[in-house]
Design an enzyme around this catalytic site. Structure first.
Site: not given
Length: 245
Positions: A114, A143-144, A168, A220
């Site tokens: 997010g 991600s985060m 990523h 990714d």
């Protein structure tokens, strides 16, 4: 060990049974039993809730299961990372750290990622508090979410065997950069600065070189639990053979 303590915390919550309600005397008859049934709390439909009796209270009440787990310093990040969920988790961590600074906290991650800024807020808090933060990937840390997983206390970053981790480079959000050329330039420079900061964090926390991390963040990049262990993002993979309930 660490795994045993995590199991004990979860079992203590699952096995929790509120103190019985005071019984009326036998002389009260059916009316007393009916009143007792009416007084017993009923589990509401919808958000999972568990019975909990506040110390000093005469009876138990139904509370949100996540709030109940927060009392045991167990925190779930099971959604997209945004300001609302991060503010709640930060508040829980700061309060818990002020009450018992030496007691570890447990952050269970199952998130698609997010907001980068919101995620860095939580990451900074994890590094700031005195309490150790045990992180565990229970599904997807993308991600985060992967940075928060990696940001746990070194040696206490865990993952279930079928979990996946994805890294990523940070993006600009759901929409492309728009506006005047000078505005686009400023925004692009901001994103690149955040990217380098994220590269630095991953390199420091995993033990890989910045060049390798920068290359791996280009697209990714998904890791199985074992691959995440070999990459240095976690310290241990939990398998069913280790769990003894």
């Amino acid at each position: 060990g660490l795994l045993a303590s995590m199991q004990a915390l979860l079992l203590s919550v699952a096995a929790f049974s509120p103190s019985p309600l005071p019984l009326r005397s036998a002389s009260s008859g059916c009316g007393g039993r009916a009143a007792l049934r009416r007084a017993a709390p009923r589990m509401p439909i919808g958000v999972p809730k568990v019975a909990y009796r506040v110390p000093g209270a005469s009876r138990a009440d139904w509370v949100d299961i996540y709030n109940r787990l927060n009392r045991e310093r167990i925190i779930f990040l099971g959604q997209e990372i945004d300001d609302d969920i991060v503010n709640q988790i930060v508040a829980v961590m700061l309060f818990g750290d002020s009450e018992e600074p030496g007691k570890p906290m447990y952050l269970y991650v199952n998130s698609p990622g997010g907001s980068v800024i919101s995620g860095l807020t939580l990451y900074d808090t994890m590094q700031l508090i005195q309490s150790e933060v045990v992180t565990c990937n229970i599904g997807l840390a993308a991600s985060m979410g992967s940075l928060l997983l990696v940001g746990g206390t070194k040696g206490k970053r865990l993952a279930l065997q079928h979990s996946r981790t994805m890294i990523h480079q940070p993006g600009t959000g759901q929409s492309a950069i728009q506006g005047q050329a000078s505005d686009i330039k400023v925004e692009a420079e901001r994103v690149l600065a955040i990217r380098e900061k994220v590269v630095d964090y991953y390199a420091t926390l995993t033990g890989n070189s910045k060049d390798k991390v920068r290359l791996d963040l280009d697209r990714d990049n998904f890791f199985s639990a074992q691959e995440a262990l070999e990459y240095g993002m976690i310290d241990r993979v939990i398998t069913p053979r280790e769990v003894q309930l």
